[in-house]
Design a protein around this motif. Structure first.
Motif, PDB file in Angstrom:
ATOM      1  N   GLU A  35       6.788   2.187  10.658  1.00 36.51           N
ATOM      2  CA  GLU A  35       8.029   1.429  10.764  1.00 36.51           C
ATOM      3  C   GLU A  35       8.006   0.197   9.846  1.00 36.51           C
ATOM      4  O   GLU A  35       8.965  -0.049   9.111  1.00 36.51           O
ATOM      5  CB  GLU A  35       8.218   0.987  12.217  1.00 36.51           C
ATOM      6  N   ARG A  36       6.919  -0.552   9.889  1.00 32.99           N
ATOM      7  CA  ARG A  36       6.907  -1.854   9.203  1.00 32.99           C
ATOM      8  C   ARG A  36       6.591  -1.783   7.718  1.00 32.99           C
ATOM      9  O   ARG A  36       6.909  -2.705   6.976  1.00 32.99           O
ATOM     10  CB  ARG A  36       5.876  -2.775   9.867  1.00 32.99           C
ATOM     11  N   PHE A  37       5.938  -0.718   7.288  1.00 31.85           N
ATOM     12  CA  PHE A  37       5.517  -0.667   5.881  1.00 31.85           C
ATOM     13  C   PHE A  37       6.065   0.594   5.198  1.00 31.85           C
ATOM     14  O   PHE A  37       5.363   1.608   5.055  1.00 31.85           O
ATOM     15  CB  PHE A  37       3.986  -0.751   5.801  1.00 31.85           C
ATOM     16  N   PRO A  38       7.336   0.526   4.791  1.00 34.73           N
ATOM     17  CA  PRO A  38       7.978   1.701   4.203  1.00 34.73           C
ATOM     18  C   PRO A  38       7.355   2.143   2.878  1.00 34.73           C
ATOM     19  O   PRO A  38       7.617   3.255   2.419  1.00 34.73           O
ATOM     20  CB  PRO A  38       9.437   1.264   4.008  1.00 34.73           C
ATOM     21  N   SER A  39       6.500   1.277   2.286  1.00 37.59           N
ATOM     22  CA  SER A  39       5.844   1.692   1.037  1.00 37.59           C
ATOM     23  C   SER A  39       4.816   2.793   1.292  1.00 37.59           C
ATOM     24  O   SER A  39       4.386   3.474   0.358  1.00 37.59           O
ATOM     25  CB  SER A  39       5.141   0.491   0.387  1.00 37.59           C
ATOM     26  N   LEU A  40       4.419   2.973   2.540  1.00 35.48           N
ATOM     27  CA  LEU A  40       3.410   4.006   2.853  1.00 35.48           C
ATOM     28  C   LEU A  40       4.017   5.395   2.668  1.00 35.48           C
ATOM     29  O   LEU A  40       4.927   5.790   3.404  1.00 35.48           O
ATOM     30  CB  LEU A  40       2.896   3.845   4.287  1.00 35.48           C
ATOM     31  N   GLU A  41       3.502   6.129   1.699  1.00 34.77           N
ATOM     32  CA  GLU A  41       4.009   7.475   1.422  1.00 34.77           C
ATOM     33  C   GLU A  41       3.170   8.536   2.121  1.00 34.77           C
ATOM     34  O   GLU A  41       3.661   9.605   2.467  1.00 34.77           O
ATOM     35  CB  GLU A  41       3.949   7.760  -0.085  1.00 34.77           C
ATOM     36  N   ARG A  42       1.868   8.227   2.280  1.00 38.48           N
ATOM     37  CA  ARG A  42       0.950   9.206   2.872  1.00 38.48           C
ATOM     38  C   ARG A  42       0.052   8.525   3.884  1.00 38.48           C
ATOM     39  O   ARG A  42      -0.294   7.356   3.742  1.00 38.48           O
ATOM     40  CB  ARG A  42       0.033   9.826   1.809  1.00 38.48           C
ATOM     41  N   VAL A  43      -0.338   9.310   4.882  1.00 39.34           N
ATOM     42  CA  VAL A  43      -1.257   8.807   5.897  1.00 39.34           C
ATOM     43  C   VAL A  43      -2.297   9.885   6.144  1.00 39.34           C
ATOM     44  O   VAL A  43      -1.966  11.071   6.226  1.00 39.34           O
ATOM     45  CB  VAL A  43      -0.498   8.543   7.229  1.00 39.34           C
ATOM     46  N   LEU A  44      -3.563   9.457   6.214  1.00 36.45           N
ATOM     47  CA  LEU A  44      -4.611  10.400   6.653  1.00 36.45           C
ATOM     48  C   LEU A  44      -5.397   9.645   7.709  1.00 36.45           C
ATOM     49  O   LEU A  44      -6.050   8.649   7.401  1.00 36.45           O
ATOM     50  CB  LEU A  44      -5.495  10.820   5.482  1.00 36.45           C
ATOM     51  N   PRO A  88       0.819  -1.214   0.000  1.00 32.84           N
ATOM     52  CA  PRO A  88       0.000   0.000   0.000  1.00 32.84           C
ATOM     53  C   PRO A  88       0.853   1.264   0.000  1.00 32.84           C
ATOM     54  O   PRO A  88       1.924   1.297   0.589  1.00 32.84           O
ATOM     55  CB  PRO A  88      -0.785  -0.107   1.315  1.00 32.84           C
ATOM     56  N   THR A  89       0.343   2.307  -0.674  1.00 32.13           N
ATOM     57  CA  THR A  89       1.058   3.583  -0.677  1.00 32.13           C
ATOM     58  C   THR A  89       0.425   4.574   0.296  1.00 32.13           C
ATOM     59  O   THR A  89       0.997   5.610   0.592  1.00 32.13           O
ATOM     60  CB  THR A  89       1.042   4.201  -2.092  1.00 32.13           C
ATOM     61  N   ALA A  90      -0.789   4.258   0.763  1.00 30.49           N
ATOM     62  CA  ALA A  90      -1.454   5.176   1.692  1.00 30.49           C
ATOM     63  C   ALA A  90      -2.136   4.400   2.817  1.00 30.49           C
ATOM     64  O   ALA A  90      -2.634   3.294   2.606  1.00 30.49           O
ATOM     65  CB  ALA A  90      -2.485   6.022   0.945  1.00 30.49           C
TER      66      ALA A  90
END
Ligand code: SAM
Length: 311
Positions: free
Chosen positions: A156-165, A135-137
């Motif tokens: 920490e565990r999912f470096p593919s996450l670029e954005r969080v809302l 996932p990217t978000a």
């Protein structure tokens, strides 16, 4: 154990009536025999406008892979799917997790044959991997009692996450987005800053939930960035952050004494890092914490003059 349920769906963008309203939420909960618990932070969003706002603020685009933590009865999941995202939804409550595919099929009836929803029945804090594409978000109305650990664990565990809302308790949103030196700056602010820049966007009224919680909520948007450049590990830096805030009112010289072995060693490390040992942790940005951790790890020289508060 990781239990995943792939569901095949076709979704039409911005479908009117795709979202859950107050009557549908109560009806669904009644049919499933769900009685929302405080322990699991089960306050469900009953307002389509709020769901649309979250999806819009998250900047979700069609085709994007999104992880949602705590889909509950599906309010936000429907909004994400309706925007064209592919969703991996992690839910701890097996009754809610089992019901989600049926809710999606009912409320997005155009659905026929995609695999855009995957439900994982698990405690989000235990997950070390996610099924399917990375996932990217991360978009979620987080369970309030575990919102900060869940957020830090996923970053920490999912470096593919670029954005969080995420929607969190308003007070937590303030802490996550607080800059150094502000009243609300603390452990969550400093640790989140290791991974991302954080911005509190808008306040959400408690009236959009069922049951109505006794606190207001707010949206926080995070954009991942590179962590500070340092020779020590994230864990070593976080140990300094924890020690500095464990005794928030103490000056760094004293607050870090036990971690450093003595107050004098702590003072030397803090000075080497270019920080005033009389300062308190609440003045230090994550980069300064990293410099202190580095000085502690390498053994600080003894003859430095007075330092300045680092940023
Ligand atoms: N997303 C839904 C909404 O907006 O209406 C529900 C949000 S509700 C605030 C939080 C959800 O997180 C609940 O469904 C609860 O069962 C789930 N939950 C609580 N703790 C969890 C955990 N550790 N891991 C995964 N899900 C969790």
């Amino acid at each position: 154990m990781l239990v995943t349920t792939p569901v095949r769906l076709v979704v039409v963008t911005d479908t009117p009536g795709a979202l859950l309203g107050p009557a549908e939420i109560r009806d669904l909960a009644g049919r499933l025999g769900v009685r929302p618990t405080k322990t699991l932070g089960q306050n469900f969003v009953v307002d389509g406008g709020t769901v649309r706002k979250i999806v819009r603020s998250a900047g979700v685009v069609a085709g994007e892979r999104v992880v949602e933590i705590g889909p509950g009865l599906g309010s936000l999941t429907l909004g994400l799917l309706d925007a064209g995202a592919s969703v991996v939804a992690v839910e701890i409550d097996p009754v809610l997790a089992r019901a989600l595919p049926g809710t999606v099929a009912t409320h997005l009836p155009q659905v026929a044959a995609t695999d855009r929803l995957t439900v994982v029945t698990a405690d989000a804090l235990d997950l070390t991997e996610l099924p399917g594409d990375a996932p990217t978000a991360l978009v979620a109305n987080l369970p309030y009692n575990v919102s900060v650990p869940v957020l830090l664990t996923f970053l920490e565990r999912f470096p593919s996450l670029e954005r969080v809302l995420v929607m969190v308790q308003a007070e937590v949103a303030d802490r996550l987005a607080a800059p150094p030196g502000s009243r609300t700056y603390g452990v969550p602010s400093a640790k989140v800053a290791w991974y991302a820049s954080a911005r509190r966007t808008s306040t959400v009224s408690r009236s959009v939930f069922w049951p109505v919680p006794n606190v207001d909520s707010a949206l926080v948007r995070l954009e991942r960035r590179e962590p500070p450049v340092t020779t020590v590990s994230r864990q070593e830096v976080f140990a300094v952050v924890d020690a500095a805030f464990a005794q928030r009112r103490k000056m760094l010289r004293s607050a870090l004494a036990s971690l450093a072995g003595s107050a004098d060693r702590a003072e030397r490390a803090v000075r080497t890092a270019g920080v005033d040992p009389q300062a308190r942790g609440e003045r230090l940005a994550i980069e300064a914490f990293a410099r202190v951790a580095e000085a502690l790890a390498t053994g600080a020289p003894t003859d430095l003059g007075p330092g300045t508060v680092g940023t």
